[in-house]
Write a protein that holds these residues in place. Sequence first.
Motif, PDB file in Angstrom:
ATOM      1  N   GLY A   1      10.573   9.456  -1.255  1.00  0.00           N
ATOM      2  CA  GLY A   1      10.463   9.201   0.397  1.00  0.00           C
ATOM      3  C   GLY A   1      10.193   7.713   0.548  1.00  0.00           C
ATOM      4  O   GLY A   1       9.813   7.161   1.869  1.00  0.00           O
ATOM      5  N   GLU A   2      10.328   6.760  -0.520  1.00  0.00           N
ATOM      6  CA  GLU A   2       9.536   5.235  -0.245  1.00  0.00           C
ATOM      7  C   GLU A   2      10.444   4.293   0.789  1.00  0.00           C
ATOM      8  O   GLU A   2      10.056   3.869   1.738  1.00  0.00           O
ATOM      9  N   GLN A   3      11.886   4.625   0.905  1.00  0.00           N
ATOM     10  CA  GLN A   3      12.842   4.006   1.860  1.00  0.00           C
ATOM     11  C   GLN A   3      12.377   4.238   3.038  1.00  0.00           C
ATOM     12  O   GLN A   3      12.236   3.416   3.934  1.00  0.00           O
ATOM     13  N   GLY A   4      12.171   5.659   3.441  1.00  0.00           N
ATOM     14  CA  GLY A   4      11.820   6.105   4.857  1.00  0.00           C
ATOM     15  C   GLY A   4      10.644   5.382   5.200  1.00  0.00           C
ATOM     16  O   GLY A   4      10.377   5.215   6.332  1.00  0.00           O
ATOM     17  N   ARG A   5       9.563   5.555   4.244  1.00  0.00           N
ATOM     18  CA  ARG A   5       8.216   4.962   4.664  1.00  0.00           C
ATOM     19  C   ARG A   5       8.403   3.430   4.944  1.00  0.00           C
ATOM     20  O   ARG A   5       7.713   2.946   5.919  1.00  0.00           O
TER      21      ARG A   5
ATOM     22  N   PRO B   1      17.046   3.541   7.861  1.00  0.00           N
ATOM     23  CA  PRO B   1      16.501   4.757   7.807  1.00  0.00           C
ATOM     24  C   PRO B   1      16.736   5.487   6.780  1.00  0.00           C
ATOM     25  O   PRO B   1      17.823   5.313   6.273  1.00  0.00           O
ATOM     26  N   GLN B   2      15.769   6.594   6.237  1.00  0.00           N
ATOM     27  CA  GLN B   2      16.262   7.440   5.191  1.00  0.00           C
ATOM     28  C   GLN B   2      16.673   8.864   5.816  1.00  0.00           C
ATOM     29  O   GLN B   2      15.655   9.381   6.341  1.00  0.00           O
ATOM     30  N   SER B   3      17.622   9.355   5.740  1.00  0.00           N
ATOM     31  CA  SER B   3      18.085  10.641   6.502  1.00  0.00           C
ATOM     32  C   SER B   3      17.637  11.822   5.528  1.00  0.00           C
ATOM     33  O   SER B   3      17.110  11.576   4.048  1.00  0.00           O
ATOM     34  N   ALA B   4      17.325  13.265   6.084  1.00  0.00           N
ATOM     35  CA  ALA B   4      16.842  14.108   5.267  1.00  0.00           C
ATOM     36  C   ALA B   4      17.664  14.490   4.163  1.00  0.00           C
ATOM     37  O   ALA B   4      17.006  14.736   3.213  1.00  0.00           O
ATOM     38  N   ASP B   5      19.010  14.392   4.361  1.00  0.00           N
ATOM     39  CA  ASP B   5      19.885  14.509   3.169  1.00  0.00           C
ATOM     40  C   ASP B   5      19.785  13.706   1.983  1.00  0.00           C
ATOM     41  O   ASP B   5      19.595  14.247   0.754  1.00  0.00           O
TER      42      ASP B   5
ATOM     43  N   VAL C   1       0.888  -1.365   0.014  1.00  0.00           N
ATOM     44  CA  VAL C   1      -0.036   0.144  -0.096  1.00  0.00           C
ATOM     45  C   VAL C   1       0.867   1.332   0.023  1.00  0.00           C
ATOM     46  O   VAL C   1       0.609   2.182  -0.858  1.00  0.00           O
ATOM     47  N   ILE C   2       1.880   1.361   0.900  1.00  0.00           N
ATOM     48  CA  ILE C   2       2.448   2.516   1.045  1.00  0.00           C
ATOM     49  C   ILE C   2       3.563   2.613  -0.235  1.00  0.00           C
ATOM     50  O   ILE C   2       4.003   3.910  -0.519  1.00  0.00           O
ATOM     51  N   SER C   3       3.655   1.879  -1.012  1.00  0.00           N
ATOM     52  CA  SER C   3       4.515   1.847  -2.146  1.00  0.00           C
ATOM     53  C   SER C   3       3.783   2.294  -3.278  1.00  0.00           C
ATOM     54  O   SER C   3       4.205   2.729  -4.397  1.00  0.00           O
TER      55      SER C   3
ATOM     56  N   ILE D   1       8.044  18.604   3.950  1.00  0.00           N
ATOM     57  CA  ILE D   1       7.832  17.389   2.804  1.00  0.00           C
ATOM     58  C   ILE D   1       8.375  16.241   3.331  1.00  0.00           C
ATOM     59  O   ILE D   1       7.897  15.118   3.134  1.00  0.00           O
ATOM     60  N   TYR D   2       9.755  16.466   3.770  1.00  0.00           N
ATOM     61  CA  TYR D   2      10.409  15.154   4.127  1.00  0.00           C
ATOM     62  C   TYR D   2       9.554  14.322   5.276  1.00  0.00           C
ATOM     63  O   TYR D   2       9.554  12.835   5.200  1.00  0.00           O
ATOM     64  N   GLY D   3       9.176  15.091   6.102  1.00  0.00           N
ATOM     65  CA  GLY D   3       8.391  14.325   7.082  1.00  0.00           C
ATOM     66  C   GLY D   3       7.136  13.635   6.893  1.00  0.00           C
ATOM     67  O   GLY D   3       6.902  12.543   7.369  1.00  0.00           O
ATOM     68  N   SER D   4       6.508  14.158   5.830  1.00  0.00           N
ATOM     69  CA  SER D   4       5.212  13.834   5.383  1.00  0.00           C
ATOM     70  C   SER D   4       5.482  12.662   4.461  1.00  0.00           C
ATOM     71  O   SER D   4       4.815  11.643   4.359  1.00  0.00           O
ATOM     72  N   ALA D   5       6.798  12.862   3.670  1.00  0.00           N
ATOM     73  CA  ALA D   5       6.938  11.807   2.460  1.00  0.00           C
ATOM     74  C   ALA D   5       7.297  10.491   3.037  1.00  0.00           C
ATOM     75  O   ALA D   5       7.347   9.394   2.624  1.00  0.00           O
ATOM     76  N   THR D   6       7.937  10.590   4.178  1.00  0.00           N
ATOM     77  CA  THR D   6       8.469   9.521   4.918  1.00  0.00           C
ATOM     78  C   THR D   6       7.723   8.855   5.934  1.00  0.00           C
ATOM     79  O   THR D   6       8.059   7.884   6.601  1.00  0.00           O
ATOM     80  N   SER D   7       6.439   9.316   6.050  1.00  0.00           N
ATOM     81  CA  SER D   7       5.542   8.897   7.120  1.00  0.00           C
ATOM     82  C   SER D   7       5.146   7.570   6.647  1.00  0.00           C
ATOM     83  O   SER D   7       4.245   7.780   5.787  1.00  0.00           O
TER      84      SER D   7
END
Length: 604
Positions: free
Chosen positions: A395-399, A336-340, A138-140, A361-367
């Motif tokens: 941000g998929e890796q972070g999610r 984890p996926q860093s902000a950088d 789903v998250i992908s 955007i980073y916080g939202s895309a990796t949630s």
Amino acid sequence: MSIKPPFTELEIVKAPSGFYEGYSLPIALVSKAIMVALVVWALVWPGNASSVLSAVNGSLLNGFNSFYIVSVGLFAFFLFVLALLPATGSKLLGTPGTVPEFSNFSWFSMMFGAGLGVGLMVFATAEPLGLWGSNPVVISGDVAPNSAEAVQSAYRYTFLHYGFHAWAIYVLTGLSLAYYAYTREMPLTIRSALTPLLGKAANGFVGHLVDVLGVVATILGVSVTIGFGVSQFVDGVYAVSGAEWLMNGDADAPKPSTVGLIAALLVIMSLSILSAVSGVGRGIKYLSNLNLVLSVILLLTFVFFGSFLFAMTKFAAGLADYILHFVQMSFGAYGPQSADAFAAAIPEAAKALPAEDVAAIYGSATSPWGSLPGFTEGLPASAANLDAEAIYAAGEQGRQFGWQAGWTTFYWAWWIAFSPFVGLFLARISKGRTVREFIFGCVIAPAIVCFLWMTILGGTAIDLELNGDAAGSLIGATNTAKLFATLEQMISGGFLSAITVMCVVLIMTFLVTSADSGILVMNTIMSGGEQETGIKHRIIWGLILTAVIGALIIAGNSGAEANPFGALQNAMIIGALPFTIVMVFMMISLVKALYRDSIRAKHN
């Protein structure tokens, strides 16, 4: 070729007299000191305890998520290899001529009740419904959440969390303990499983440390189980009685109140202590048999009044999907996926946004708990004309990491923390079984029952939502209330009342079985493997267990985001990490012991 005999002179020094007669003072005192310190910290500084545990847990998951995932994958494959190899699978857990102590029915009843009874009651509907809305597929973005297409992947991960991997964790610990206790006639305690590696060092500080880690993991694992079960017990009592004081007063989203949870905890633990005093031969055996009978009645209720045909199609598809993805789910770990790293992966146009917008955007895309439509709606005005789908994909890796750490790794840590208790309990009831019988009987059989349970109960809940009958009420209910909400959609009148009361009794007996088994196991470890322990120590550890659960519930409700089980879960994941390392060494030790014992057998 001659080979020296194995090290079996395990000498656990015990107090010769006094209050701790027959107990190892270092194990008992250190274990109690750790638990008392945790209780005092959680009661005196609840907010601090909650925030610190959360921060430590987050740091550990960032560093050790892959370690948890890969370790559990290795445990499952290792056990299947042992069972399939003729030389290892046929080994008897006992001396020649030993026969099983319990019938197959009682053996299965006890392993089922102790291993996943409470978890199945709480998550039978909550797990499939939750994964239906959020899983890696789903998250992908491959399927929409809560859609007909998302059901198969929901069951793929439901089976992962409650299937062969979960039971492999228990069985690795149980097999290690049973092999040394019954084949080499060593004490039934955690350090025995490491003697091929530790040798004489198992008699000293290192051995004490291993047993203390086992006690601490057991307490925290059992605490989380009882915490969830007590919450569902309160939901059930509220459904039967309508007693408002049990809930938080929120008419739209009622949840068990702290007062209700503590009151239910005191009732459950009082009964658990009474049952633990009676010992495994009476209390646990009879409660386990009752649990199994009541579970069958509940299952049949869903078979006749639920969506049985829908569930069976999902069972077959989900099982095939689980097996096809077994290797990938066993070892597919995320970091984890860093902000950088995220900033480097987003489209060039997005890189020109203000730094604060990129951070948002980073916080939202990796949630892992969001979705593409929700992400698009929440974009800042400066990004309104950008390719939202491409930014979200970055941000998929972070999610995936956040989802795996929040779901799969949480479960692996829970089962690992639970494994000293369940493993030692399985060892106690499995003398006289072969290695193959122990592995297949304790991994495959209960896992299949879990699959059926999850698909019949959870499938009914999903079908009620898919066809519109539930209108979102099941998705919106709390995890511990989803079972009762599903029953209300299925049946009504006096039959609903009777089944609800039966569920409350079933939850209570599962809780009592888990708690009194845990109390007995903790005492077994501290007494150097003795299976008959003093009544006063069972009572004391029952009281300590009650205090730990109650204090961490209070601390959880005192945090920035009130969650009665937040502190419990964080403490459990932290406590499970050292024991995960112990389990890896257990696996290595068992390989060495089986190999060298086979050489000894060949050379008589």
